[in-house]
Scaffold this motif. Structure first.
Motif, mmCIF file in Angstrom:
data_model
loop_
_atom_site.group_PDB
_atom_site.id
_atom_site.type_symbol
_atom_site.label_atom_id
_atom_site.label_comp_id
_atom_site.label_asym_id
_atom_site.label_seq_id
_atom_site.Cartn_x
_atom_site.Cartn_y
_atom_site.Cartn_z
ATOM 1 N N PHE A 108 -1.758 5.726 -16.676
ATOM 2 C CA PHE A 108 -2.541 6.321 -16.112
ATOM 3 C C PHE A 108 -3.625 6.779 -17.091
ATOM 4 N N HIS A 109 -4.873 6.616 -16.823
ATOM 5 C CA HIS A 109 -5.819 7.057 -17.679
ATOM 6 C C HIS A 109 -6.505 8.462 -16.820
ATOM 7 N N GLU A 110 -6.472 9.475 -17.351
ATOM 8 C CA GLU A 110 -6.757 10.839 -16.674
ATOM 9 C C GLU A 110 -8.249 10.851 -16.435
ATOM 10 N N SER A 111 -9.253 10.184 -17.595
ATOM 11 C CA SER A 111 -10.409 10.293 -17.633
ATOM 12 C C SER A 111 -11.003 9.822 -16.362
ATOM 13 N N SER A 112 -10.582 8.484 -16.044
ATOM 14 C CA SER A 112 -10.940 7.628 -14.823
ATOM 15 C C SER A 112 -10.105 7.834 -13.758
ATOM 16 N N GLY A 129 -5.652 2.722 -5.995
ATOM 17 C CA GLY A 129 -5.392 3.081 -4.618
ATOM 18 C C GLY A 129 -4.771 4.291 -4.400
ATOM 19 N N ASP A 130 -3.986 4.745 -5.586
ATOM 20 C CA ASP A 130 -3.308 5.992 -5.132
ATOM 21 C C ASP A 130 -2.960 6.612 -6.704
ATOM 22 N N ARG A 131 -2.566 8.164 -6.340
ATOM 23 C CA ARG A 131 -2.276 8.471 -7.629
ATOM 24 C C ARG A 131 -0.758 8.021 -8.080
ATOM 25 N N ILE A 132 -0.104 7.447 -7.188
ATOM 26 C CA ILE A 132 1.321 7.151 -7.702
ATOM 27 C C ILE A 132 1.288 5.535 -7.197
ATOM 28 N N ILE A 133 1.807 4.908 -7.780
ATOM 29 C CA ILE A 133 2.160 3.257 -7.667
ATOM 30 C C ILE A 133 3.536 3.363 -6.692
ATOM 31 N N SER A 134 3.216 2.795 -5.443
ATOM 32 C CA SER A 134 4.254 2.620 -4.540
ATOM 33 C C SER A 134 5.324 1.340 -4.825
ATOM 34 N N PRO A 192 -12.299 6.943 -8.981
ATOM 35 C CA PRO A 192 -12.214 6.294 -7.435
ATOM 36 C C PRO A 192 -12.994 7.237 -6.258
ATOM 37 N N ASP A 193 -13.118 8.766 -6.754
ATOM 38 C CA ASP A 193 -13.492 9.353 -5.691
ATOM 39 C C ASP A 193 -15.205 9.388 -6.090
ATOM 40 N N GLN A 194 -15.775 8.900 -7.116
ATOM 41 C CA GLN A 194 -17.023 8.677 -7.273
ATOM 42 C C GLN A 194 -17.489 7.299 -6.740
ATOM 43 N N PHE A 195 -16.802 6.372 -7.117
ATOM 44 C CA PHE A 195 -17.097 4.984 -6.688
ATOM 45 C C PHE A 195 -15.638 4.141 -6.709
ATOM 46 N N ASP A 196 -15.559 3.461 -5.463
ATOM 47 C CA ASP A 196 -14.556 2.798 -5.207
ATOM 48 C C ASP A 196 -14.810 1.309 -5.373
ATOM 49 N N LEU A 197 -14.243 0.400 -6.287
ATOM 50 C CA LEU A 197 -14.712 -0.975 -6.340
ATOM 51 C C LEU A 197 -14.613 -1.641 -5.115
ATOM 52 N N ARG A 198 -13.824 -1.138 -4.125
ATOM 53 C CA ARG A 198 -13.799 -1.914 -2.802
ATOM 54 C C ARG A 198 -15.110 -1.650 -1.918
ATOM 55 N N SER A 199 -15.815 -0.552 -2.278
ATOM 56 C CA SER A 199 -17.023 -0.423 -1.575
ATOM 57 C C SER A 199 -18.037 -1.437 -2.212
ATOM 58 N N GLY A 200 -17.962 -2.142 -3.126
ATOM 59 C CA GLY A 200 -18.869 -2.847 -4.093
ATOM 60 C C GLY A 200 -19.110 -4.061 -3.019
ATOM 61 N N GLU A 201 -20.479 -4.642 -3.271
ATOM 62 C CA GLU A 201 -21.078 -5.842 -2.459
ATOM 63 C C GLU A 201 -20.019 -7.198 -2.373
ATOM 64 N N PRO A 202 -19.324 -7.303 -3.448
ATOM 65 C CA PRO A 202 -18.396 -8.661 -3.437
ATOM 66 C C PRO A 202 -17.338 -8.378 -2.143
ATOM 67 N N VAL A 203 -16.824 -7.193 -1.961
ATOM 68 C CA VAL A 203 -15.740 -6.812 -1.057
ATOM 69 C C VAL A 203 -16.458 -6.575 0.414
ATOM 70 N N THR A 204 -17.448 -5.673 0.542
ATOM 71 C CA THR A 204 -18.271 -5.246 1.524
ATOM 72 C C THR A 204 -18.443 -6.315 2.536
ATOM 73 N N MET A 205 -19.179 -7.376 1.709
ATOM 74 C CA MET A 205 -19.703 -8.422 2.606
ATOM 75 C C MET A 205 -18.964 -9.192 3.363
ATOM 76 N N PHE A 206 -17.519 -9.135 3.054
ATOM 77 C CA PHE A 206 -16.500 -9.482 4.068
ATOM 78 C C PHE A 206 -15.896 -8.314 5.066
ATOM 79 N N THR A 207 -15.914 -7.133 4.602
ATOM 80 C CA THR A 207 -15.087 -6.375 5.428
ATOM 81 C C THR A 207 -15.904 -5.894 6.420
#
Length: 693
Positions: A108-112, A129-134, A192-207
């Protein structure tokens, strides 16, 4: 000045002038023809180069569209292949998770506020995806380790790519790149609270559009998260057996790199070092700009602010229809609706040609842009080369023409010499004829007008020869007649002298003898009368004896002419108490015929008589000499003189001299008189003598 030249030089000058008057217009016409040929060749060359360049530009657009279509097809295929492999992993997650390629080592990287794999691993793995890996996520992470070799291989296959990656809907990201800057930026992504990669163009064009999730799609241009610059991605959906979208796989291609490749691969026909305008850009089928060089935004009237693009959800959505130029806005529709071909457009005061190529795989248009002047820039170079060639041809033409002209002048000179040579010989022959040589004829072989002239001359010479022979015969007859007349005159003079001597003189002598007898025997009173009669008779006897001497001077029978003239002068000086001086410069006088001797003697006597009777002086000078084969007699006085007019002789002055001149001329001699009033008189005569005597 030309009148003093010979006919050969006149003919040469005329021939050269005619030749120059012919050649100079020929030079002018030839030079004009060369210029017209150059202009025509330049126009044809420009048209041909323009046509070839436009065709070449169209071929370039087609060829590069074909090449890049294959590139995008390859990228699409690799992205789709990664998606199918990922789907296989999700379909058997338990199987793949049971045999991971490596254990989970995320930290875990605290900065990011994200989990990252160690920096030493070739493929970066992140979880946000979460603070804890399930446990479910752990199992998914283990299964996805089997995708890492494929990501590495995918980026190796696609040299144009920046990275090969995958992003799961659960918040797992795998990223492989050989770019150290991009790799370092992956560990410094925003939280992630500033920018989630799942919100990027490569993903959202399908979602955002579930109906399009079954095939690979190319994203719009967006701001990449790991590098400074714009990016586009070939993104493929990962769908499991149940038809659920689990993730996307993508191949990232930097826009700047593609633009550089597009521009670098476009050849130009312009000369090296010129400020050329040749570049390419990509637009999608709906008109969105895919790739466009920043340097030419202003040329197409595109006001694009790249600073507002900060993250991958910031989409680059600009069209040519957004241009501030009306002709560019119209151009957008023509490009998207047309197939491959050429389009002309006026931009920034210049004409531009656009070659359009079609990328079937992605339904994009590759547009190659070139300034028309750059396309035909080789025209000026070709024109220069052509002008140099024409200049060289013109110089060769001039040099060869001058040589031909010089040769022609030499030939003309030679022909004139051939033409003039017989004329010169003819002139020399005429001079010989003019000098009295009638024995020659002009030999020739000509049958033209000159031949007719030469034949006429020869005929004239023959007639002159006959006339000269007849003239000489007449002259000889006249000379013989003149000699006969002189001889007859002298003979008659002798007869008269003899008759006077035998009759009158005898009678006078007897009379004198009787008078002497009477004076001795008669009275003294008659002596006075008898003495007077005796004196008169004695005077008559002396005069008659003088007349007899003058009629037939016996000295001519006994002495040469020089002595006879000297005795004549002495008698004149004694008889008239005159002072005529005589100079004899002849040492050995040639023999003379008696008529010539008598004539010269009579002329000398007449000239001396003129001095005593008409000059008003009793002195003079007589000189006898030999000059130029002639006996020369020079008689001078310093008396009254007179006006000499040989054409109008007067009885007292000129008629006697005229008669003397005629008598001398009968023997081939000449008599010259020079006199002026108050300046005396000088008479010079020359009588030719025969050297053979």
């Amino acid at each position: 000045m030309i009148q003093g030249l010979s006919i050969s030089r006149k003919l040469f000058i005329i021939a050269v002038v005619i030749l120059l008057l012919t050649v100079i217009p020929l030079f002018y016409v030839t030079q004009k023809s060369f210029r017209q040929l150059g202009d025509y060749a330049s126009r044809v060359n420009q048209d041909q180069i323009s046509t070839l360049s436009r065709n070449y530009l169209e071929q370039i657009a087609h060829a590069h569209a074909k090449v890049y279509n294959e590139v995008f097809k390859r990228i699409t295929a690799v992205s789709a292949l990664l998606a199918r492999k990922s789907a296989a992993v999700y379909n058997d997650t338990i199987l793949y998770a049971s045999s991971p390629l490596r254990p989970n080592a995320l930290r875990f990287h605290e900065s990011s506020r994200m989990f990252y794999s160690p920096d030493s691993e070739p493929v970066i793995t992140a979880y946000w995806g979460d603070r804890i890996i399930s446990d479910e996520v752990k199992k998914e992470l283990l299964a996805l380790t089997h995708m890492e070799p494929f990501l590495v291989e995918a980026q190796t296959l696609i040299e144009e790519s920046l990275a090969a990656h995958m992003i799961t809907l659960s918040g797992i990201g795998k990223y492989h790149t050989r770019n150290p800057v991009a790799r370092a930026r992956c560990f410094n992504l925003p939280p992630p609270d500033q920018f989630d990669l799942r919100s990027g163009e490569p993903v959202t064009m399908f979602t955002r559009n579930p109906d399009s999730i079954k095939k690979t799609r190319w994203t719009h241009i967006y701001k990449d998260d790991v590098i400074d610059g714009l990016m586009m991605t070939a993104s493929s959906p990962v769908i499991d057996r149940a038809g659920t979208l689990r993730a996307i796989t993508g191949i990232d291609v930097p826009v700047d790199a593609m633009i550089r490749e597009l521009t670098r691969s476009i050849p130009t026909t312009a000369a090296p070092g010129n400020d050329t305008v040749t570049f390419s850009f990509l637009i999608s089928g709906d008109g969105n700009i895919i790739a466009f060089p920043k340097a030419y935004f202003a040329l197409f009237g595109l006001e694009i602010d790249l600073t507002r693009l900060r993250q991958s959800d910031d989409i680059f959505q600009y069209r040519l229809s957004d241009s501030t130029f009306e002709n560019v806005r119209k151009l957008s529709h023509r490009i998207t609706q047309s197939g491959e071909g050429l389009v002309d457009i006026d931009l920034d005061g210049g004409r531009y040609v656009l070659g359009i190529g079609h990328l079937e795989t992605v339904e994009w248009k590759l547009v190659v842009v070139s300034r028309e002047s750059d396309l035909i820039s080789s025209v000026s170079k070709t024109q220069t080369a052509m002008n140099e060639s024409l200049g060289l041809i013109w110089k060769n033409f001039i040099s060869h023409s001058l040589l031909i002209l010089l040769f022609s002048i030499v030939v003309i000179l030679f022909i004139i010499r051939l033409f003039i040579q017989p004329i010169k010989k003819f002139v020399e022959t005429t001079r010989q004829v003019a000098n009295g040589d009638f024995s020659i004829t002009f030999k020739h072989r000509k049958t033209d007008e000159l031949g007719m002239l030469f034949d006429s001359f020869n005929e004239m010479v023959q007639k002159l020869k006959l006339s000269d022979r007849m003239e000489k015969e007449h002259t000889r007859k006249l000379e013989r007649l003149n000699q006969y007349l002189v001889y007859s005159e002298e003979k008659q003079r002798k007869k008269i002298a003899a008759d006077l001597h035998d009759s009158v003189v005898q009678t006078l002598g007897l009379s004198l003898s009787r008078i002497k007898d009477l004076r001795e025997h008669h009275h003294d009173q008659y002596n006075r009368d008898l003495n007077e009669i005796q004196s008169m008779l004695e005077q008559a006897v002396r005069e008659i004896r003088t007349l007899i001497y003058n009629l037939a001077p016996p000295i001519l029978d006994d002495f040469d002419i020089d002595i006879a003239i000297g005795v004549l002068i002495d008698e004149f000086n004694t008889r008239h108490n005159s002072h005529i001086h005589y100079t004899n410069r002849i040492i050995d006088i040639p023999e003379m015929d008696r008529p010539e001797k008598i004539t010269l003697y009579r002329v000398a006597s007449e000239l001396i008589t003129n001095i005593i009777k008409h000059s008003g002086t009793d002195s003079g000078h007589v000189e006898l000499s030999l000059k130029d084969g002639c006996i020369a007699l020079d008689v001078q006085d310093e008396g009254a003189g007179f006006d000499v007019n040989p054409d109008d002789p007067t009885p007292t002055e000129g008629f006697g001299l005229y008669s003397l001149s005629e008598r001398i001329a009968n023997f081939g001699g000449v008599l010259h008189v020079s006199s002026h009033p108050g300046q005396g008189t000088r008479v010079e005569l020359k009588l030719p003598i025969d050297p053979a005597k």
